[in-house]
Design a protein around this motif. Structure first.
Motif, PDB file in Angstrom:
ATOM      1  N   LEU A  58      36.548  74.928 -72.657  1.00 30.73           N
ATOM      2  CA  LEU A  58      37.230  74.813 -71.361  1.00 30.73           C
ATOM      3  C   LEU A  58      36.562  73.802 -70.437  1.00 30.73           C
ATOM      4  O   LEU A  58      37.234  73.128 -69.646  1.00 30.73           O
ATOM      5  CB  LEU A  58      37.292  76.179 -70.687  1.00 30.73           C
ATOM      6  CG  LEU A  58      38.206  77.214 -71.360  1.00 30.73           C
ATOM      7  CD1 LEU A  58      38.152  78.540 -70.622  1.00 30.73           C
ATOM      8  CD2 LEU A  58      39.639  76.700 -71.445  1.00 30.73           C
ATOM      9  N   ALA A  59      35.232  73.704 -70.519  1.00 29.37           N
ATOM     10  CA  ALA A  59      34.522  72.723 -69.693  1.00 29.37           C
ATOM     11  C   ALA A  59      34.986  71.310 -70.017  1.00 29.37           C
ATOM     12  O   ALA A  59      35.108  70.453 -69.123  1.00 29.37           O
ATOM     13  CB  ALA A  59      33.017  72.849 -69.906  1.00 29.37           C
ATOM     14  N   ILE A  60      35.270  71.053 -71.288  1.00 31.13           N
ATOM     15  CA  ILE A  60      35.764  69.736 -71.702  1.00 31.13           C
ATOM     16  C   ILE A  60      37.249  69.608 -71.396  1.00 31.13           C
ATOM     17  O   ILE A  60      37.706  68.601 -70.841  1.00 31.13           O
ATOM     18  CB  ILE A  60      35.493  69.515 -73.207  1.00 31.13           C
ATOM     19  CG1 ILE A  60      33.988  69.528 -73.480  1.00 31.13           C
ATOM     20  CG2 ILE A  60      36.105  68.200 -73.675  1.00 31.13           C
ATOM     21  CD1 ILE A  60      33.619  69.534 -74.947  1.00 31.13           C
ATOM     22  N   HIS A  61      38.011  70.661 -71.721  1.00 29.92           N
ATOM     23  CA  HIS A  61      39.459  70.628 -71.518  1.00 29.92           C
ATOM     24  C   HIS A  61      39.834  70.433 -70.055  1.00 29.92           C
ATOM     25  O   HIS A  61      40.759  69.674 -69.726  1.00 29.92           O
ATOM     26  CB  HIS A  61      40.078  71.931 -72.038  1.00 29.92           C
ATOM     27  CG  HIS A  61      41.555  72.027 -71.833  1.00 29.92           C
ATOM     28  ND1 HIS A  61      42.120  72.568 -70.693  1.00 29.92           N
ATOM     29  CD2 HIS A  61      42.599  71.645 -72.627  1.00 29.92           C
ATOM     30  CE1 HIS A  61      43.438  72.506 -70.790  1.00 29.92           C
ATOM     31  NE2 HIS A  61      43.755  71.971 -71.956  1.00 29.92           N
ATOM     32  N   ASP A  62      39.133  71.093 -69.173  1.00 27.82           N
ATOM     33  CA  ASP A  62      39.493  71.072 -67.754  1.00 27.82           C
ATOM     34  C   ASP A  62      38.953  69.856 -67.010  1.00 27.82           C
ATOM     35  O   ASP A  62      39.218  69.691 -65.815  1.00 27.82           O
ATOM     36  CB  ASP A  62      38.992  72.355 -67.074  1.00 27.82           C
ATOM     37  CG  ASP A  62      39.682  73.599 -67.619  1.00 27.82           C
ATOM     38  OD1 ASP A  62      40.716  73.460 -68.305  1.00 27.82           O
ATOM     39  OD2 ASP A  62      39.171  74.712 -67.383  1.00 27.82           O
ATOM     40  N   ASN A  63      38.194  69.023 -67.682  1.00 32.66           N
ATOM     41  CA  ASN A  63      37.653  67.797 -67.067  1.00 32.66           C
ATOM     42  C   ASN A  63      37.890  66.607 -67.994  1.00 32.66           C
ATOM     43  O   ASN A  63      36.947  66.012 -68.528  1.00 32.66           O
ATOM     44  CB  ASN A  63      36.149  67.956 -66.798  1.00 32.66           C
ATOM     45  CG  ASN A  63      35.857  69.027 -65.782  1.00 32.66           C
ATOM     46  OD1 ASN A  63      35.965  68.804 -64.578  1.00 32.66           O
ATOM     47  ND2 ASN A  63      35.487  70.218 -66.259  1.00 32.66           N
ATOM     48  N   PRO A  64      39.152  66.246 -68.204  1.00 31.09           N
ATOM     49  CA  PRO A  64      39.456  65.168 -69.153  1.00 31.09           C
ATOM     50  C   PRO A  64      38.902  63.824 -68.696  1.00 31.09           C
ATOM     51  O   PRO A  64      38.996  63.464 -67.519  1.00 31.09           O
ATOM     52  CB  PRO A  64      40.986  65.150 -69.192  1.00 31.09           C
ATOM     53  CG  PRO A  64      41.409  65.769 -67.895  1.00 31.09           C
ATOM     54  CD  PRO A  64      40.369  66.789 -67.565  1.00 31.09           C
ATOM     55  N   GLU A  65      38.325  63.090 -69.655  1.00 33.99           N
ATOM     56  CA  GLU A  65      37.731  61.780 -69.369  1.00 33.99           C
ATOM     57  C   GLU A  65      38.196  60.777 -70.419  1.00 33.99           C
ATOM     58  O   GLU A  65      38.306  61.110 -71.593  1.00 33.99           O
ATOM     59  CB  GLU A  65      36.205  61.875 -69.387  1.00 33.99           C
ATOM     60  CG  GLU A  65      35.650  62.829 -68.338  1.00 33.99           C
ATOM     61  CD  GLU A  65      34.186  63.164 -68.583  1.00 33.99           C
ATOM     62  OE1 GLU A  65      33.351  62.824 -67.734  1.00 33.99           O
ATOM     63  OE2 GLU A  65      33.888  63.756 -69.645  1.00 33.99           O
ATOM     64  N   LEU A  66      38.447  59.551 -69.981  1.00 34.96           N
ATOM     65  CA  LEU A  66      38.978  58.528 -70.875  1.00 34.96           C
ATOM     66  C   LEU A  66      37.878  57.907 -71.735  1.00 34.96           C
ATOM     67  O   LEU A  66      36.684  58.128 -71.510  1.00 34.96           O
ATOM     68  CB  LEU A  66      39.685  57.449 -70.054  1.00 34.96           C
ATOM     69  CG  LEU A  66      40.840  57.933 -69.170  1.00 34.96           C
ATOM     70  CD1 LEU A  66      41.509  56.759 -68.471  1.00 34.96           C
ATOM     71  CD2 LEU A  66      41.862  58.734 -69.980  1.00 34.96           C
ATOM     72  N   MET A  67      38.303  57.112 -72.701  1.00 32.04           N
ATOM     73  CA  MET A  67      37.397  56.521 -73.690  1.00 32.04           C
ATOM     74  C   MET A  67      36.240  55.776 -73.044  1.00 32.04           C
ATOM     75  O   MET A  67      36.408  55.049 -72.070  1.00 32.04           O
ATOM     76  CB  MET A  67      38.154  55.569 -74.609  1.00 32.04           C
ATOM     77  CG  MET A  67      38.857  54.422 -73.911  1.00 32.04           C
ATOM     78  SD  MET A  67      39.720  53.390 -75.113  1.00 32.04           S
ATOM     79  CE  MET A  67      40.393  52.118 -74.025  1.00 32.04           C
ATOM     80  N   PHE A  68      35.063  55.994 -73.617  1.00 31.89           N
ATOM     81  CA  PHE A  68      33.792  55.407 -73.202  1.00 31.89           C
ATOM     82  C   PHE A  68      33.300  55.909 -71.839  1.00 31.89           C
ATOM     83  O   PHE A  68      32.260  55.488 -71.368  1.00 31.89           O
ATOM     84  CB  PHE A  68      33.864  53.868 -73.170  1.00 31.89           C
ATOM     85  CG  PHE A  68      34.141  53.243 -74.501  1.00 31.89           C
ATOM     86  CD1 PHE A  68      33.325  53.480 -75.592  1.00 31.89           C
ATOM     87  CD2 PHE A  68      35.232  52.393 -74.673  1.00 31.89           C
ATOM     88  CE1 PHE A  68      33.579  52.896 -76.836  1.00 31.89           C
ATOM     89  CE2 PHE A  68      35.499  51.807 -75.898  1.00 31.89           C
ATOM     90  CZ  PHE A  68      34.675  52.060 -76.984  1.00 31.89           C
ATOM     91  N   LYS A  69      34.058  56.827 -71.225  1.00 30.85           N
ATOM     92  CA  LYS A  69      33.662  57.361 -69.914  1.00 30.85           C
ATOM     93  C   LYS A  69      33.514  58.884 -69.956  1.00 30.85           C
ATOM     94  O   LYS A  69      33.610  59.552 -68.921  1.00 30.85           O
ATOM     95  CB  LYS A  69      34.698  56.965 -68.853  1.00 30.85           C
ATOM     96  CG  LYS A  69      34.849  55.468 -68.665  1.00 30.85           C
ATOM     97  CD  LYS A  69      35.926  55.135 -67.647  1.00 30.85           C
ATOM     98  CE  LYS A  69      36.079  53.636 -67.478  1.00 30.85           C
ATOM     99  NZ  LYS A  69      37.167  53.288 -66.497  1.00 30.85           N
ATOM    100  N   GLU A  70      33.219  59.432 -71.129  1.00 31.72           N
ATOM    101  CA  GLU A  70      33.181  60.883 -71.324  1.00 31.72           C
ATOM    102  C   GLU A  70      31.826  61.453 -70.885  1.00 31.72           C
ATOM    103  O   GLU A  70      31.122  62.117 -71.653  1.00 31.72           O
ATOM    104  CB  GLU A  70      33.437  61.227 -72.797  1.00 31.72           C
ATOM    105  CG  GLU A  70      34.626  60.497 -73.414  1.00 31.72           C
ATOM    106  CD  GLU A  70      34.219  59.216 -74.131  1.00 31.72           C
ATOM    107  OE1 GLU A  70      33.172  58.638 -73.747  1.00 31.72           O
ATOM    108  OE2 GLU A  70      34.914  58.793 -75.066  1.00 31.72           O
ATOM    109  N   VAL A  71      31.458  61.184 -69.642  1.00 35.42           N
ATOM    110  CA  VAL A  71      30.121  61.516 -69.153  1.00 35.42           C
ATOM    111  C   VAL A  71      29.910  63.033 -69.067  1.00 35.42           C
ATOM    112  O   VAL A  71      28.888  63.569 -69.534  1.00 35.42           O
ATOM    113  CB  VAL A  71      29.877  60.857 -67.775  1.00 35.42           C
ATOM    114  CG1 VAL A  71      28.504  61.262 -67.241  1.00 35.42           C
ATOM    115  CG2 VAL A  71      29.978  59.348 -67.889  1.00 35.42           C
ATOM    116  N   LYS A  72      30.852  63.747 -68.474  1.00 35.07           N
ATOM    117  CA  LYS A  72      30.711  65.200 -68.319  1.00 35.07           C
ATOM    118  C   LYS A  72      30.758  65.901 -69.679  1.00 35.07           C
ATOM    119  O   LYS A  72      29.968  66.808 -69.948  1.00 35.07           O
ATOM    120  CB  LYS A  72      31.804  65.737 -67.399  1.00 35.07           C
ATOM    121  CG  LYS A  72      31.680  65.289 -65.952  1.00 35.07           C
ATOM    122  CD  LYS A  72      32.816  65.850 -65.113  1.00 35.07           C
ATOM    123  CE  LYS A  72      32.710  65.395 -63.669  1.00 35.07           C
ATOM    124  NZ  LYS A  72      33.840  65.889 -62.839  1.00 35.07           N
ATOM    125  N   ALA A  73      31.714  65.498 -70.513  1.00 41.65           N
ATOM    126  CA  ALA A  73      31.822  66.111 -71.842  1.00 41.65           C
ATOM    127  C   ALA A  73      30.538  65.894 -72.636  1.00 41.65           C
ATOM    128  O   ALA A  73      30.025  66.814 -73.286  1.00 41.65           O
ATOM    129  CB  ALA A  73      33.013  65.523 -72.594  1.00 41.65           C
TER     130      ALA A  73
END
Length: 456
Positions: free
Chosen positions: A59-74
């Motif tokens: 859910l932490a990843i699902h609820d904070n979607p990030e685009l390619m090369f910018k997946e800092v939170k995930a």
């Protein structure tokens, strides 16, 4: 003299016979299982133990979607979770949001890898379920790690965090930088859907491409601005060039084979005004085909449509067709795929389809040319028509039902990893099949996959 038919045994005698037969069954050696009960139990118990943590990570990843090369939170969530789970974390790549989580037990042994993807799509978030792919990879690594410890299996498990699958070719870059060089085999999983609340459906396609090859490219058109009312003849319309090329590609589709795809968009509207002749436009396109060779040939034909449009309108163009944007057709390793299908049926009663393919594409295809690999597909409950790359699928990918299915798939992947690391004959069979495949298809890792283009 004819013998008379035997009369039925008295019920008391028949009961005694049945009891004797049942007691004798204990003396018969059991049918060999897929892996030892000890290995399976270790995998299942370890994944069940982290299920709540995996759900939170999901859910932490699902609820904070990030685009390619910018997946800092995930990236931060995954690295933190894996560190707590006892893995050693490194990033020997040029991509800030990549990682390698490693655990080794004993000395020597083989190396089995998993992949976690975690980038999202513009506007629709995790509409390809990469939040699920991420936690499947983590859970599978946890399960295999537990099996190595519990059963004293010498070997190494590696989970590679791969950014930018939805464009950018994260795995292509990581392959080039050597992150897959020491793997003996690799596995991942990918969800699908859009068929309603169906029973579990899985796949591990073999016998040909499991997905299409894909080649992306961008073209920028440069014209000249002018007042659209007062002096339109002074302008060179870049948007006209893009539209003309777009139309030409649409006509090209009539002559394409059924397994070929061309699709793209026109960009640049943030620079346009309706009373100014557009001086700039851009198109972003992909071609798909059964093989990389056919895909690149189709890309060349498609680019020619836009080159002709640029010449006809008087625009100049810049073409970007990077090797990183060439995704190979995915070729699942047959022994790995068949073993996965066999285990899922034995353990869960699930039928795994090994025939067919998807006309989507993935940079995991490039991995299957680098090392013996397979990707397990599975369907999650999602509304009819709400398949991958839709907002409906993104919502479904965050549901508890999707998570539950993902954990089941992770158990299957982990068991295959344990079989590969503990069974030398199976490992030899896997590598032999890979060598045969490479002999038939050749080496994908050529100096350059793409051809040059004449710039107009």
């Amino acid at each position: 003299m004819k013998s008379s038919p035997t009369n039925a045994l008295p019920s008391e005698v028949q009961a005694l016979v049945n009891q004797t037969i049942e007691s004798l069954k204990d003396l018969v050696p059991p049918t060999p299982s897929f892996v030892s009960d000890e290995i399976q139990d270790a995998v299942f118990e370890a994944i069940d133990a982290v299920d709540k943590d995996m759900r939170a990570l999901n859910l932490a990843i699902h609820d904070n979607p990030e685009l390619m090369f910018k997946e800092v939170k995930a990236h931060a969530h995954l690295v933190s979770a894996l560190t707590k789970l006892g893995f050693t974390l490194t990033n020997p790549s040029s991509l800030p949001t990549a990682f390698v989580a490693t655990y080794t037990h004993g000395k020597g042994g083989r190396v089995f890898g998993f992949n976690s993807e975690f980038d999202a799509l513009p506007n629709v978030g995790h509409a390809c379920g990469h939040n699920l792919i991420a936690v499947v990879g983590v859970a599978a690594a946890v399960g295999l790690k537990a099996a190595l410890k519990a059963c004293n299996i010498a070997g190494t498990v590696k989970l590679i965090g791969t950014p930018a699958e939805e464009g950018g070719g994260g795995k292509v870059i990581l392959i080039r930088e050597g992150l897959y060089d020491d793997l003996d085999a690799c596995a991942m999983a990918h969800p699908g859907g859009g068929y309603g609340p169906t029973p579990f459906t899985g796949s591990a396609h073999i016998g040909g491409p499991a997905s299409l090859a894909r080649a992306g490219f961008d073209i920028e058109f440069h014209g000249r601005g002018a007042h659209a009312g007062a002096a339109p003849w002074m302008g060179i319309n870049a948007l006209d060039a893009a539209v003309q090329g777009y139309t030409a590609v649409s006509m090209l589709r009539q002559q394409l084979e059924p397994t070929m795809r061309v699709h793209g968009i026109i960009q640049g509207s943030e620079q346009w005004a309706q009373n100014i002749i557009p001086s700039y436009a851009k198109v972003s396109y992909s071609t798909r085909a059964m093989t990389v060779k056919d895909c690149l040939t189709l890309r060349k034909k498609t680019i020619a449509c836009f080159q002709s449009a640029a010449e006809a309108t008087g625009c100049s163009i810049d073409i970007s067709a990077k090797d990183d944007e060439v995704y190979a057709d995915m070729r699942n390793n047959e022994p790995l795929s068949l073993s996965y299908a066999s285990f899922m049926e034995k353990a869960f009663g699930d039928k795994i389809a090994t025939e067919g393919m998807t006309t989507a594409s993935t940079d995991f295809g490039n991995v299957t040319y680098k090392v013996p690999s397979f990707s397990a597909g599975y369907e999650i409950p999602s509304p009819v028509g709400a398949g991958n790359h839709t907002a409906g699928f993104a919502a479904s990918a965050g549901k508890p039902e999707a998570h539950k299915l993902s954990m089941k798939v992770a158990k299957g992947l982990a068991v295959i990893g344990a079989k590969f690391l503990s069974d030398s004959e199976f490992a030899k069979e896997t590598k032999k099949a890979f060598e045969k495949f490479k002999k038939e298809t050749g080496d994908l890792q050529a100096p350059s996959l793409s051809e040059g283009f004449e710039m107009l």
